[in-house]
Design an enzyme around this catalytic site. Structure first.
Site, short mmCIF file in Angstrom:
data_model
loop_
_atom_site.label_atom_id
_atom_site.label_comp_id
_atom_site.label_asym_id
_atom_site.label_seq_id
_atom_site.Cartn_x
_atom_site.Cartn_y
_atom_site.Cartn_z
N CYS A 48 39.99 42.57 41.97
CA CYS A 48 41.40 42.18 42.16
C CYS A 48 41.55 40.66 42.15
O CYS A 48 40.94 39.95 42.96
CB CYS A 48 41.92 42.76 43.46
SG CYS A 48 43.56 42.17 43.93
N CYS A 51 43.01 39.28 45.39
CA CYS A 51 42.01 39.29 46.45
C CYS A 51 41.11 38.05 46.36
O CYS A 51 40.77 37.43 47.37
CB CYS A 51 41.17 40.55 46.38
SG CYS A 51 42.12 42.09 46.54
#
Length: 453
Positions: A48, A51
């Protein structure tokens, strides 16, 4: 000096390790060991992008909370590796930030900055309702927070409701309790006990008969009357159920018209609070990019627009807003339903939204990285084209083979028929000659037979 420079990588490595030490990597044993502590956890996915962007901020959060002596422990969990744990905590996207306190789990929905996350952790980790013991403490909190909810009075059913609402909405704002003596003499309350919100340079009291449930009132009043609005703030405002009146301006290139619309919106928010605060939130937005993507259209800058985030409708004034009276008239027309509504969440609009989002995604990919765009979209299209070509070619070859086979079969049948006809003709020709020969033999034999006889 040389020794110092030689040791710089070692020192940097040590500091990095020290920072990471304040953020614990969690696994499936976390469920058992979390019970007695307060945890701030980042549920992430290794692939991600958001993230990865949050990771350095998260390390700073862990370091800051540790240094400040906070009881909150900071951790992170790979939600893809421990999918059972993440599902149990209700993780549906990445990254998801949760504060786990006893049996309760609080979702963080604020901006992903160090200060905002730390403020959230400290607020939720403590008691839902905090005491204001003195005037000095009240003044300090009033300067520190833009919006402040305070329960005033002793034990009562209203206090019980207030405590319940605080436990529910502590993720959004601050709740305090105090005696009447801690407030300045200029503050007068109609009756006690009471719930008061301090904001916008004044204070407003909850009325059980006019404001419906306490939870709904707190949810509506947890924002200042006028805000600078961005995409995140607009998302949060959607949970209040209010319409959002926005002055769309360009702060990088301010004009007289932009300043005038912004001032008009601020005046309406303050001077007409009694009429509009229940149903409208007021503010301004820098630029029109987010609004354009929201309504799938083009909004002029500067201009005024009202959004209904619950059903994706929006309203535009029928004429240019030049005065306070025109702006108030436009807001009233939206409130009484006479203004033209655009957009919405109907079936056709959903189809348009899918097409618009797909187009926006493809455009953004090609703008940011043309080569990546060609690879992501060109390669699948090329494969599909080759597959279609192969299918069409195969069908064509198959058809031509069938035609040739049928032609050969037809030619063979024609040849057989010709041979059969020739045999029949031969038989017809040979048949009468044999009969005639037999007749002639019979004719020649008769006289001899007669002679013999």
């Amino acid at each position: 000096m040389n020794l110092l420079f030689c040791n710089i990588p070692v020192v940097a490595s040590f500091l990095t390790s020290a920072v990471f030490a304040f953020v614990e990597d969690l696994d499936d044993t976390f469920k058992d060991k979390r019970v007695n502590d307060i945890w701030l956890v980042d549920f992430y996915a290794p692939w991600c992008g958001y993230c990865k962007k949050l990771e350095p901020i998260w390390n700073e959060v862990g370091l800051e909370l540790k240094i400040s002596g906070s009881p909150v422990r900071v951790g992170k969990m790979d939600a893809t590796a421990y999918s059972g744990m993440s599902s149990e905590f209700g993780v549906r996207g990445y990254p998801t930030i949760k504060l786990l306190k006893g049996d309760l789990a609080y979702n963080y929905k604020g901006p992903r900055t160090k200060d905002d996350i730390i403020e959230f952790a400290n607020r939720v980790a403590g008691p839902a309702v905090r005491s204001l013991p003195s005037k000095e403490m009240f003044e300090h909190m009033l300067k520190r927070h833009n919006v402040l909810f305070v329960y005033v009075g002793g034990e009562s059913p209203l206090k019980e409701k207030y405590n319940d609402v605080a436990s529910e909405l502590i993720v959004y704002t601050h709740f305090f309790s105090a005696l009447e003596q801690v407030f300045p003499e200029s503050l007068t309350l109609p009756e006690l006990p009471a719930v008061v919100v301090f904001k916008d340079g004044g204070y407003f009291t909850y009325d059980e008969y006019e404001d419906a449930s306490l939870s709904s009132w707190v949810n509506r009043e947890r924002f200042q009357g006028y805000l600078q609005i961005d995409g995140f703030t607009l998302y949060e405002l959607g949970e209040t159920g209010k319409l959002v009146a926005i002055a769309v301006i360009d702060e990088k290139d301010p004009t007289e018209e932009s300043d005038r619309l912004k001032t008009l919106m601020q005046r309406v928010a303050k001077e007409h609070r009694e009429h509009f605060s229940r149903d409208f939130q007021f503010g301004h937005m820098d630029g029109n990019d987010y609004i354009n993507s929201l309504i799938m259209g083009e909004v002029a800058v500067p201009s005024v627009i009202i959004l209904n985030t619950s059903n994706e409708q929006y309203f535009l004034p029928s004429e240019a807003v030049g005065t306070m009276e025109q702006l108030v008239h436009f807001i009233k027309s939206v409130l009484n339903g006479s203004a033209q509504a655009y957009g919405g969440d109907g079936f056709i609009q959903r189809i348009k939204r899918i097409a618009f989002d797909a187009k926006s995604t493809i455009t953004s990919v090609f703008r940011s990285s043309p080569l990546l765009g060609c690879f992501l979209f060109g390669l699948p299209l090329g494969v599909i084209s080759l597959m279609c070509y192969g299918i069409c070619t195969a069908e064509s070859d198959y058809g031509s083979d069938d035609t040739d086979a049928l032609k050969r079969l037809t030619d063979e049948e024609d040849e057989d028929e010709e041979e059969e006809q020739e045999r029949e003709q031969s038989a017809e020709l040979e048949g009468p000659e044999e009969d005639e020969l037999e007749g002639e033999e019979g004719a020649e034999k008769d006289p001899a037979e007669k002679k013999t006889d």
